[in-house]
Design an enzyme around this catalytic site. Structure first.
Site, mmCIF file in Angstrom:
data_model
loop_
_atom_site.group_PDB
_atom_site.id
_atom_site.type_symbol
_atom_site.label_atom_id
_atom_site.label_comp_id
_atom_site.label_asym_id
_atom_site.label_seq_id
_atom_site.Cartn_x
_atom_site.Cartn_y
_atom_site.Cartn_z
ATOM 1 N N HIS A 272 39.714 -58.571 -39.388
ATOM 2 C CA HIS A 272 39.500 -60.024 -39.333
ATOM 3 C C HIS A 272 40.799 -60.763 -38.955
ATOM 4 O O HIS A 272 40.826 -61.528 -37.983
ATOM 5 C CB HIS A 272 38.992 -60.512 -40.698
ATOM 6 C CG HIS A 272 38.742 -61.983 -40.768
ATOM 7 N ND1 HIS A 272 37.487 -62.533 -40.602
ATOM 8 C CD2 HIS A 272 39.577 -63.033 -40.985
ATOM 9 C CE1 HIS A 272 37.572 -63.857 -40.703
ATOM 10 N NE2 HIS A 272 38.834 -64.191 -40.939
ATOM 11 N N GLU A 273 41.854 -60.493 -39.694
ATOM 12 C CA GLU A 273 43.122 -61.184 -39.410
ATOM 13 C C GLU A 273 43.653 -60.767 -38.036
ATOM 14 O O GLU A 273 44.256 -61.572 -37.330
ATOM 15 C CB GLU A 273 44.158 -60.918 -40.511
ATOM 16 C CG GLU A 273 43.750 -61.378 -41.917
ATOM 17 C CD GLU A 273 43.273 -62.826 -42.006
ATOM 18 O OE1 GLU A 273 43.676 -63.647 -41.171
ATOM 19 O OE2 GLU A 273 42.465 -63.117 -42.918
ATOM 20 N N HIS A 276 42.121 -62.980 -35.465
ATOM 21 C CA HIS A 276 42.810 -64.283 -35.406
ATOM 22 C C HIS A 276 44.108 -64.159 -34.593
ATOM 23 O O HIS A 276 44.416 -64.990 -33.750
ATOM 24 C CB HIS A 276 43.189 -64.749 -36.818
ATOM 25 C CG HIS A 276 42.076 -65.417 -37.580
ATOM 26 N ND1 HIS A 276 41.422 -66.524 -37.112
ATOM 27 C CD2 HIS A 276 41.516 -65.145 -38.799
ATOM 28 C CE1 HIS A 276 40.498 -66.907 -38.007
ATOM 29 N NE2 HIS A 276 40.534 -66.087 -39.042
ATOM 30 N N GLU A 302 37.825 -68.921 -35.937
ATOM 31 C CA GLU A 302 37.034 -68.032 -36.788
ATOM 32 C C GLU A 302 36.077 -67.188 -35.946
ATOM 33 O O GLU A 302 35.751 -66.061 -36.314
ATOM 34 C CB GLU A 302 36.282 -68.878 -37.824
ATOM 35 C CG GLU A 302 35.738 -68.097 -39.001
ATOM 36 C CD GLU A 302 36.792 -67.496 -39.929
ATOM 37 O OE1 GLU A 302 37.995 -67.800 -39.792
ATOM 38 O OE2 GLU A 302 36.399 -66.704 -40.800
HETATM 39 CO CO CO Z 1 39.431 -66.289 -40.882
#
Ligand code: CO
Length: 508
Positions: A272-273, A276, A302
């Site tokens: 997830h990170e 980003h 996101e």
């Molecule tokens: Co996030």
């Protein structure tokens, strides 16, 4: 005549250069604040916090002064009526002027009151959470809500005061749009999750065996490399809560948290990170310091993390590629777990109390609950003292679970203690953008799933870079979505993705 034109052009270019210089200066200050904040979360010794707070507030003051400087405003207004600039230059000026006008709406009294209220509310929230006692937080939260209601009037709005708050995080998004999206969510997801709950027999207990810290760390690094995260322009560290930050496209960092009793947490927060950070690494360095050198909105940000985490990182193709390596690192823990068992466990759907631990379906019901509460708080329809009972009632209604305590309920999230209202909906919007973008990526790259299976994520990243990352703020989010996918944000892409994936997983 020609000489005159050249001269005029020079004057214009000088003005534009002056603007670029000033805008870069503001960004330099903001990025320096980010470095200090990153350090605070990862490396700083305990005693450093007092002076660090002072240093950060000094930089915040400098940044505000530079951003609201009268000469800067005059320059922007002057450039904004200039027809000779290129489209990209016009866009930069337009967005900078918008930001300038917004910053100018706040007087210093408001800024000072806000920062006092937030630092107080944050302390009270922590105390309330530790003592499982909402009433400790009640008074500060009431004051913060009142402040935000005041802020809606300062900022202005067309239809609904909450629009003004949404706009801080997702420019252009309205309360009515969010209500529409969540009515689709309710209509489809609530019954769908109910069906799954009745048939969920997936065993994910192996995630909770013992997985050594160092080996988990190494595997996380491997996953980041596999997604083409560039370690020459970033790094990973440990922190209490995983996050990503950036100081330029050439330095976009991630953090992770490792729990030896829970393998799944590290894996998907890492991906997830990483998603980003890939967005930040994909911004064009030549636009540093200008709006075109910034990401669009929290929702689009996101979408990038969720696309990697869920659409890629929870797919069978992804684990067909990466599972052997994981199994070789943890042969005992995973000895009787096949790749298919692993894939199923990675997609286990179960209503739960805590938003950040939720699966990709029930997650949106957690967000829906927060949205409904925030909206009614801003409308003045409900009061802060009733939040625990309202919260518990909604968790029963939407997720069919009983909340045992306020710490595991209304006090779980940090957002309200930071005064962040209007933030939560961007999480859900991000997932729906992700489904729509990923669908389009597959249409344009028919071999995409095979590439993922082969561990080759270069084509996907290249597509994301060209279609999304490199644009920076060139388009508003809804315009970008139409440019990339041919239509506005539409829930049916998420719905299609969910039905295809979970009907199969749960044979429903
Ligand atoms: Co996030």
């Amino acid at each position: 005549k020609l000489i005159i034109i050249v001269k005029i052009k020079n004057i214009i270019m000088n003005d534009y250069d002056d603007y670029v210089k000033h805008s870069k200066k503001i960004t330099d200050v903001k990025m320096s604040m980010s470095v200090l904040s990153w350090d605070q979360e990862t490396k700083m010794p305990k005693n450093g916090s007092k002076f660090r707070a002072q240093q950060l507030s000094t930089l915040a003051e400098i940044s505000h002064e530079l951003s609201t400087h009268k000469k800067y405003g005059d320059l922007l207004n002057h450039l904004n009526s200039n027809e000779n600039l290129s489209n990209d230059q016009k866009r930069n000026v337009y967005l900078s002027l918008k930001a300038f006008n917004k910053a100018a709406k706040y007087n210093s009294e408001f800024i000072i009151e806000e920062s006092k209220l937030i630092s107080n509310a944050f302390q009270k929230w922590r105390l309330a959470k530790d003592n499982n006692n909402f009433s400790i937080f009640e008074d500060s939260l009431t004051k913060l809500v009142d402040l935000r209601i005041k802020e809606c009037e300062i900022l202005g709005y067309d239809k609904h005061p909450y629009d003004a708050l949404l706009n801080q995080y997702e420019p252009g998004l309205t309360t009515a749009q969010v209500e529409n999206i969540f009515s689709d969510v309710k209509e489809f997801l609530v019954p769908f999750i109910n069906k799954i709950s009745k048939s969920n027999k997936i065993d994910d207990s192996f995630f909770y065996k013992k997985y050594s810290h160092d080996k988990q760390w190494d595997f996380g690094i491997e996953l980041l490399k596999n997604m083409e995260y560039n370690f020459n322009s970033g790094r990973q560290d440990l922190s209490a809560h995983p996050f990503s930050t950036h100081f330029s496209p050439d330095d976009a960092r991630v953090t992770t948290r490792i729990d030896e009793d829970n393998l799944s947490e590290m894996i998907w927060s890492c991906i997830h990170e990483g998603g980003h950070a890939l967005y930040e690494q994909g911004i064009l360095p030549e636009n540093y310091g200008l709006p075109l050198g910034e990401t669009i909105s929290l929702g689009i940000h996101e979408s990038q993390s969720r696309l990697w985490e869920n659409n890629v990182g929870r797919s069978i193709e992804y684990w067909n590629c990466n599972y052997d390596s994981l199994k070789s690192i943890f042969p005992n823990q995973l000895s009787d777990v096949s790749v298919n068992d692993f894939y199923k466990a990675a997609n286990s759907v179960k209503p739960s109390l805590i938003r950040t631990n939720a699966d990709e379906l029930t997650y949106h019901l957690h967000v829906l609950i927060r949205f409904e509460i925030e909206k009614e708080l801003i409308e003045g329809k409900i009061s802060v003292k009733d939040l625990p009972s309202i919260w518990n009632h909604k968790y029963k209604e939407y997720l069919n679970i009983t909340v045992p305590s306020d710490s595991l309920g209304v006090l779980q999230d940090i957002h309200w203690s930071h005064g962040s209202f209007g933030y939560f909906p961007t999480y859900t919007i991000g997932s729906f953008y992700a489904a729509q973008f990923f669908n389009q990526a597959k249409v344009e790259n028919p071999n995409l799933l095979n590439d993922i299976k082969d561990g080759n994520n270069k084509n996907l990243l290249k597509w994301l870079r060209e279609k999304i990352h490199e644009n920076g703020k060139r388009y508003d989010a809804h315009v970008l979505c139409e440019q990339v996918t041919g239509e506005k944000l539409d829930f049916r892409f998420f719905k299609k993705y969910v039905i295809e994936k979970y009907s199969n997983l749960y044979s429903i």
